[in-house]
Write a protein that holds these residues in place. Structure first.
Motif, PDB file in Angstrom:
ATOM      1  N   ALA A 127     -31.578 -56.009  -6.604  1.00 27.22           N
ATOM      2  CA  ALA A 127     -31.686 -56.085  -8.065  1.00 27.22           C
ATOM      3  C   ALA A 127     -33.001 -56.739  -8.482  1.00 27.22           C
ATOM      4  O   ALA A 127     -33.692 -56.256  -9.393  1.00 27.22           O
ATOM      5  N   SER A 128     -33.378 -57.842  -7.809  1.00 26.94           N
ATOM      6  CA  SER A 128     -34.632 -58.523  -8.152  1.00 26.94           C
ATOM      7  C   SER A 128     -35.829 -57.627  -7.840  1.00 26.94           C
ATOM      8  O   SER A 128     -36.802 -57.595  -8.595  1.00 26.94           O
ATOM      9  N   TYR A 129     -35.741 -56.871  -6.750  1.00 29.73           N
ATOM     10  CA  TYR A 129     -36.831 -55.957  -6.388  1.00 29.73           C
ATOM     11  C   TYR A 129     -36.969 -54.847  -7.434  1.00 29.73           C
ATOM     12  O   TYR A 129     -38.081 -54.517  -7.867  1.00 29.73           O
ATOM     13  N   PHE A 130     -35.840 -54.290  -7.843  1.00 33.07           N
ATOM     14  CA  PHE A 130     -35.863 -53.210  -8.820  1.00 33.07           C
ATOM     15  C   PHE A 130     -36.399 -53.699 -10.161  1.00 33.07           C
ATOM     16  O   PHE A 130     -37.239 -53.039 -10.787  1.00 33.07           O
ATOM     17  N   ILE A 131     -35.951 -54.873 -10.613  1.00 31.11           N
ATOM     18  CA  ILE A 131     -36.413 -55.418 -11.896  1.00 31.11           C
ATOM     19  C   ILE A 131     -37.901 -55.735 -11.829  1.00 31.11           C
ATOM     20  O   ILE A 131     -38.656 -55.485 -12.779  1.00 31.11           O
ATOM     21  N   TRP A 132     -38.342 -56.288 -10.713  1.00 31.57           N
ATOM     22  CA  TRP A 132     -39.776 -56.585 -10.538  1.00 31.57           C
ATOM     23  C   TRP A 132     -40.593 -55.302 -10.631  1.00 31.57           C
ATOM     24  O   TRP A 132     -41.622 -55.257 -11.318  1.00 31.57           O
ATOM     25  N   LYS A 133     -40.140 -54.255  -9.944  1.00 35.25           N
ATOM     26  CA  LYS A 133     -40.870 -52.988  -9.967  1.00 35.25           C
ATOM     27  C   LYS A 133     -40.854 -52.374 -11.364  1.00 35.25           C
ATOM     28  O   LYS A 133     -41.829 -51.724 -11.783  1.00 35.25           O
ATOM     29  N   LEU A 134     -39.777 -52.595 -12.089  1.00 34.30           N
ATOM     30  CA  LEU A 134     -39.691 -52.088 -13.455  1.00 34.30           C
ATOM     31  C   LEU A 134     -40.733 -52.762 -14.331  1.00 34.30           C
ATOM     32  O   LEU A 134     -41.447 -52.104 -15.103  1.00 34.30           O
ATOM     33  N   PHE A 135     -40.840 -54.081 -14.216  1.00 31.09           N
ATOM     34  CA  PHE A 135     -41.856 -54.810 -14.967  1.00 31.09           C
ATOM     35  C   PHE A 135     -43.258 -54.410 -14.511  1.00 31.09           C
ATOM     36  O   PHE A 135     -44.177 -54.280 -15.323  1.00 31.09           O
ATOM     37  N   GLU A 136     -43.402 -54.228 -13.221  1.00 31.01           N
ATOM     38  CA  GLU A 136     -44.710 -53.852 -12.682  1.00 31.01           C
ATOM     39  C   GLU A 136     -45.145 -52.494 -13.243  1.00 31.01           C
ATOM     40  O   GLU A 136     -46.320 -52.270 -13.532  1.00 31.01           O
ATOM     41  N   PHE A 137     -44.176 -51.603 -13.416  1.00 35.54           N
ATOM     42  CA  PHE A 137     -44.473 -50.263 -13.931  1.00 35.54           C
ATOM     43  C   PHE A 137     -44.867 -50.300 -15.398  1.00 35.54           C
ATOM     44  O   PHE A 137     -45.822 -49.652 -15.821  1.00 35.54           O
ATOM     45  N   PHE A 138     -44.142 -51.107 -16.203  1.00 38.68           N
ATOM     46  CA  PHE A 138     -44.369 -51.105 -17.645  1.00 38.68           C
ATOM     47  C   PHE A 138     -45.468 -52.065 -18.083  1.00 38.68           C
ATOM     48  O   PHE A 138     -46.070 -51.884 -19.145  1.00 38.68           O
ATOM     49  N   ILE A 139     -45.742 -53.122 -17.320  1.00 38.01           N
ATOM     50  CA  ILE A 139     -46.693 -54.137 -17.784  1.00 38.01           C
ATOM     51  C   ILE A 139     -47.975 -54.120 -16.969  1.00 38.01           C
ATOM     52  O   ILE A 139     -49.049 -53.796 -17.469  1.00 38.01           O
ATOM     53  N   VAL A 140     -47.908 -54.469 -15.716  1.00 37.30           N
ATOM     54  CA  VAL A 140     -49.139 -54.525 -14.921  1.00 37.30           C
ATOM     55  C   VAL A 140     -48.799 -54.306 -13.455  1.00 37.30           C
ATOM     56  O   VAL A 140     -47.766 -54.750 -12.965  1.00 37.30           O
ATOM     57  N   SER A 141     -49.676 -53.613 -12.762  1.00 36.60           N
ATOM     58  CA  SER A 141     -49.478 -53.362 -11.340  1.00 36.60           C
ATOM     59  C   SER A 141     -50.801 -53.609 -10.624  1.00 36.60           C
ATOM     60  O   SER A 141     -51.736 -52.830 -10.743  1.00 36.60           O
ATOM     61  N   THR A 142     -50.877 -54.712  -9.911  1.00 35.55           N
ATOM     62  CA  THR A 142     -52.079 -55.040  -9.155  1.00 35.55           C
ATOM     63  C   THR A 142     -51.664 -55.553  -7.777  1.00 35.55           C
ATOM     64  O   THR A 142     -50.496 -55.857  -7.523  1.00 35.55           O
TER      65      THR A 142
END
Length: 698
Positions: A127-142
Motif C-alpha cells: 500500500a505504501s509503495y502504491f501510494i508513493w508511486k501515485l504521488f510520484e506520478f502526479f507530482i514529481v518523479s526524480t
C-alpha cells in the motif's frame, strides 16, 4: 452442545459485528503503518532538515494520525461490546459463570485483533509503495525521490498494533467487570438525561467558539504588530474556549426540549426529541468528536494546499533564471566556463551579466524581542555587512529604469517579503571598513527583484552611482563579491545544464566561501574582538551537488529550475503527509457517524416496535428515524466545515496581515472541498439510514 459450539454458531449468525471490528483494526494498522513506512523512508528522512520545523510538523502529523486511528477503532469496539453485552448477559442469566465466559470473549477478541493487525501490517508495504508511486506520478518523479523501505516505520506499526491491542483488551476487561446481570442486559437501554438546556445555550456556544478562535489567533497578531508584545504560551488556552463552545452548541442541538412558541411542531416531534435527550451525553460527545475530526481533515487538506502553491515559482519576469555570487578573492567558475558549459548542453544564454558588488557595514534599526516577550526597536550601529549596488548595475541586471538621488537608498525586496522584523526604512548609515568612513543615508523606497533580494541580509541596497563610487573607494577585496546573472532561451530544458553548472560551481568552492547561511564576517570579527562566541562560525557547509538546494550555505547559487524541482520534491512529501491526515480523519468521521447511526437504531429497536403496536405508520416511524440520524450527520458536518473555513481564514489573515490572491484561491478550494465532503457524508447517511431501517424492521 458445548459452550464453544454455541459461541461458534453465534459468530456465524452475527459475523457482521466481528467484521466491523476487524475491518476497523485492519484499516487503522494499514493506514498508520503505510504512513510510517513512507515517513521513515530514507528518502523522506534525508529530505527533512534535522531538527527543523518541517520535521516537527511531520511528527505532529503522524501523532494526529495515530490518535485518529485509535479513536475510530475504539469507537467501533464500543458497538461490538454493546452487541456482546446481550449474549453475555443471557449466558450469565442461564447460570454460566464468568470464569467460563471470560476466556472465550478474550479469545475471540484476540483472534480478531491479531489476524486484522497482521493483515494490516503485511498489506501496508504494498500500500505504501502504491501510494508513493501515485504521488510520484502526479507530482514529481526524480532519481532522488524513489521509494525506499523504512524499517523503522514497520516497527512503529508493530508498536501501534500492540498498543491498540492493549487498549481493546482494557475495554474488554472493563466490560466483563460488570457484575450485575441486569446491568449487562440493560446496557442498551440506559438513559443519559441532562438538565433542561436554556434556549440561549446554542447562541452562547457559537459566540464562545468564534471568540475562542479569534482571541487565540488574532489577539497575538495585534499584540505583536500594534502593542509590540508577544503573548505568553498559555494564551493558546483560549482554544479550549472554542472547544467548550462546540460542546455547548452540540448539547443545545441534542438536548433542548422546551416547546416554546411553536408548540405544534414540538409535540409532533416529541418522540424524536425524547429519543435524542435519552442519549444526550453520549450523542453530544459523539457529535463533538465528528466535528473536530472533520475540522482536522479539512485543515490538513488546506495545509496541503498551502504547500502545493507554486505561484511563486512561475513569475520569471521578476528574476533571473540563474544567479551566482561568491567572494571576489575566490577563483570560481569564469564567464568562459559558463559559456562553454552552455554550449555543451546547447543552451542559449540571455541577459548575461557579470559584476563586482560591495559589502559595507550598516547601521540600522530593526525589531527584536526581550526575554519577557516584549517587542522593541533596536538600534545597531555598524552592526553587520550588507551588499550595495550602484543604480547603473541594478538597471543593467534587471532592465528596470530607476532613479536614486544622492544621499538616499532603495531597498530590493522579493514579491513575498515581510518587513515585520526588518523594517525597510531601518538603514540610516553605511560604513567603509577599509577607510573607516561613515556615510549617512535616507530611505527612498523599495525595488522588487527576487534574484537580488535574498543574496544579502537584512536587505540588498541600491544607491546612486556617485555615492557608490565615493562610499566603496579603497574598499578591500575581502568585502567584495562577484555576481553572475543570466537567463536561458529554453528554460524548461535547462535542468541538465543547471545540474552540471552546480557541480562545477561546488567543485571550485574553497574555504573562502565555506560558511553557513547567516554567517556575517563583520559580526564574527566584532564578537572575536569582544571575546564573545559567534554562533554562525565554523566550516564544512559546502554541500554535495545533489543536496545543493536544501543546504544552509551562504553562497548557494539560485538556479530556478533546480529550486523548482526541489520545491516540487518538498511539496510531494508534505502534501503526501497532509493528504494522509485528511484520509484518516475522514475515515474516522465516516466510521464513527455510521457506527453511531447503527447504535441508535439498535438502542431504539423496542421503541419502534412499540410505536408499530400503537398504530404508528411506516412513514411516521421512518420519519422519526430519519430525523434522528440526520441530526447526527448534518450539524457536525456543518460545524466542522464552517470551523475549518473560519480557522483557515483567520490563519491567512494573521500570517502576514493580508490575504494574497493565492490564499483566496485556497480558501475557495477549501469551500469546494467542504461541499464535496458534505455530499460524500450524505451518501454515508443514506447507507446508514437504509441499514438502520432494516434493524428496526421498517
Amino acid at each position: 452442545m458445548t459452550l464453544h459450539k454455541l459461541f461458534s454458531k453465534l459468530r456465524r449468525q452475527n459475523k457482521g459485528q466481528y467484521l466491523m471490528l476487524g475491518f476497523c483494526i485492519f484499516l487503522s494498522v494499514l493506514l498508520l503503518t503505510a504512513f510510517a513506512l513512507m515517513y521513515f523512508s530514507p528518502t523522506v528522512q534525508d529530505f527533512l532538515p534535522e531538527g527543523g520545523d518541517t520535521r516537527k510538523l511531520a511528527v505532529l502529523l503522524i501523532g494526529v494520525t495515530a490518535v485518529g486511528c485509535t479513536i475510530f477503532t475504539l469507537y467501533a469496539s464500543s458497538l461490538f461490546f454493546r452487541f456482546k453485552s446481550r449474549e453475555y448477559g443471557i449466558f450469565l442469566a442461564l447460570g454460566t459463570s464468568k470464569k467460563q465466559l471470560n476466556p472465550i470473549l478474550f479469545r475471540e477478541l484476540g483472534y480478531i485483533t491479531i489476524f486484522s493487525a497482521i493483515t494490516g501490517l503485511v498489506l501496508a508495504i504494498p500500500a505504501s509503495y502504491f501510494i508513493w508511486k501515485l504521488f510520484e506520478f502526479f507530482i514529481v518523479s526524480t532519481e532522488e525521490m524513489h521509494y525506499q523501505f523504512g524499517f523503522q516505520g514497520f516497527l512503529f506499526g508493530i508498536c501501534f498494533s500492540l498498543i491498540l491491542a492493549l487498549l481493546l483488551f482494557f475495554y474488554g476487561a472493563r466490560f466483563v467487570k460488570k457484575s450485575n446481570i441486569m446491568d449487562i442486559l440493560r446496557t442498551q437501554h440506559k438513559t443519559e438525561l441532562v438538565k433542561l438546556i436554556p434556549s440561549w445555550t446554542g447562541k452562547l456556544g457559537i459566540f464562545l467558539t468564534a471568540a475562542g478562535l479569534f482571541t487565540a489567533m488574532v489577539i497575538p497578531f495585534f499584540s505583536a504588530r500594534v502593542w509590540n508584545q508577544k503573548m505568553p504560551a498559555f494564551f493558546n488556552a483560549f482554544y479550549l474556549l472554542a472547544l467548550a463552545g462546540i460542546y455547548l452548541l452540540m448539547l443545545s442541538i441534542v438536548a433542548q426540549g422546551k416547546a416554546g412558541r411553536r408548540k405544534e411542531k414540538y409535540y409532533k416531534n416529541l418522540v424524536f426529541i425524547s429519543m435524542m435527550r435519552f442519549k444526550a451525553k453520549s450523542t453530544t460527545r459523539n457529535m463533538c468528536v465528528i466535528t473536530l475530526l472533520l475540522f482536522t481533515s479539512l485543515f490538513a487538506a488546506f495545509y496541503g494546499m498551502l504547500y502545493s502553491d507554486t505561484s511563486s515559482l512561475k513569475n520569471l519576469n521578476n528574476q533571473r533564471a540563474f544567479t551566482l555570487h561568491f567572494p571576489a578573492r575566490e577563483k570560481q567558475v569564469s564567464s568562459d566556463d559558463i559559456r562553454m558549459l552552455a554550449d555543451k548542453y546547447q543552451m542559449d544564454l540571455q541577459n548575461f551579466s557579470k559584476a563586482e558588488v560591495s559589502n559595507l557595514v550598516i547601521s540600522w534599526k530593526h525589531r527584536d524581542m526581550s526575554d519577557d516577550g516584549k517587542y522593541f526597536m533596536k538600534d545597531t550601529p555598524e552592526g553587520k555587512l550588507a551588499l550595495f549596488f550602484p543604480v547603473s548595475l541594478y538597471q543593467e541586471i534587471t532592465g528596470q529604469t530607476i532613479d536614486v538621488s544622492k544621499g538616499s537608498y532603495k531597498v530590493i525586496i522579493s514579491g513575498n517579503s515581510s518587513s515585520f522584523w526588518e523594517p525597510e526604512d531601518g538603514l540610516y548609515a553605511a560604513f567603509n571598513p577599509s577607510t573607516e568612513t561613515s556615510y549617512s543615508l535616507q530611505y527612498a523606497g523599495t525595488l522588487e527583484f527576487d534574484s537580488l533580494a535574498n543574496i544579502s541580509s537584512p536587505y540588498t541596497y541600491v544607491i546612486s552611482d556617485e555615492d557608490y563610487s565615493i562610499m566603496t573607494a579603497s574598499l578591500d577585496r575581502a568585502y567584495k563579491e562577484t555576481l553572475y546573472t543570466f537567463d536561458v532561451a529554453d528554460y524548461e530544458a535547462s535542468y541538465p545544464f543547471a545540474e552540471a553548472l552546480a557541480k562545477e560551481y561546488i567543485s571550485h568552492a574553497t574555504e573562502l566561501s565555506d560558511y553557513m547561511g547567516l554567517y556575517d564576517f563583520w559580526e564574527d570579527k566584532t564578537a572575536s574582538e569582544n571575546n564573545e562566541e559567534y554562533g554562525y562560525a565554523g566550516k564544512g557547509n559546502i554541500p554535495e551537488p545533489d543536496r545543493l538546494m536544501m543546504a544552509d550555505w551562504k553562497y548557494a547559487p539560485s538556479f530556478n529550475i533546480l529550486t523548482q524541482q526541489d520545491f516540487l520534491q518538498g511539496i510531494s512529501v508534505y502534501v503526501m503527509l497532509c493528504l494522509y491526515i485528511f484520509i484518516i480523519a475522514l475515515s474516522a468521521v465516516t466510521i464513527i457517524a455510521y457506527v453511531r447511526s447503527i447504535s441508535a437504531a439498535e438502542d431504539n429497536k423496542e421503541l419502534f416496535q412499540n410505536l408499530e403496536k400503537l398504530g404508528g405508520s411506516i412513514n411516521y416511524r421512518k420519519s422519526i428515524l430519519r430525523k434522528q440520524l440526520a441530526r447526527l450527520f448534518q450539524y457536525p458536518i456543518a460545524a466542522g466545515c464552517l470551523l475549518a473555513i473560519f480557522y483557515a481564514l483567520l490563519m491567512s489573515i494573521t500570517n502576514d496581515g493580508q490575504i494574497a490572491a493565492s490564499e483566496i484561491y485556497n480558501l475557495l478550494r477549501l469551500t469546494a472541498l467542504s461541499l464535496f465532503l458534505a455530499a460524500f457524508l450524505y451518501l454515508i447517511y443514506r447507507k446508514a439510514l437504509k441499514k438502520a431501517c432494516k434493524i428496526v424492521h421498517i
